[in-house]
Design a protein around this motif. Structure first.
Motif: not given
Length: 137
Positions: A10-18, A34-39, A53-63
């Protein structure tokens, strides 16, 4: 500082975009839509994050089908955290969470990231094709 890796469906779109902006990947992603990012987030089969320490420093998004194949569509690491093993850590967790050994994990590299993937030991594959803009009618 310790980095904690985990699934975060449930990663937030704002956090992902940032993070995309802090990583440099925003230039190759539709961050203004934003709608495309949310999708993109809602329909990903697997989202793995790296937090310090709670700060998002990396993301991997996979299908993935969690059995045979996993397509890693985004691997983003904050520029301030690049070179510290965060990208490799995300790759390890994605492979494990996608089903472990035997699951084919593939990705298309951004031109500027080819060296990272080579240093990480990933194997190039000559039989990859992109038909995004190819007329098929």
């Amino acid at each position: 500082m310790t980095v904690a890796y985990g699934r975060e469906p449930s990663l937030d779109a704002d956090a992902f975009i940032d993070l995309l902006e802090r990583s440099g990947l925003a230039e190759r992603r539709p961050v203004g839509d934003r709608l495309r990012i949310e999708a993109m987030l809602a329909n990903a089969g697997l989202i793995v994050t790296a937090r310090a320490a709670g700060l998002l420093v990396g993301v991997a998004r996979a299908v993935t089908d969690f059995s045979y194949c996993c397509y890693l569509s985004d691997l983003a690491v904050d520029r301030a955290w690049q070179g510290r093993g965060v990208g490799r850590g995300l790759l390890r967790v994605v492979r494990r969470e996608a089903g472990g050994p035997g699951v084919r994990c593939i990705l298309l590299s951004a031109p500027g990231a080819v060296g990272f993937y080579e240093r990480a030991g990933l194997m190039r594959h000559a039989q990859c094709f992109d038909f995004t803009d190819t007329p098929l009618d």
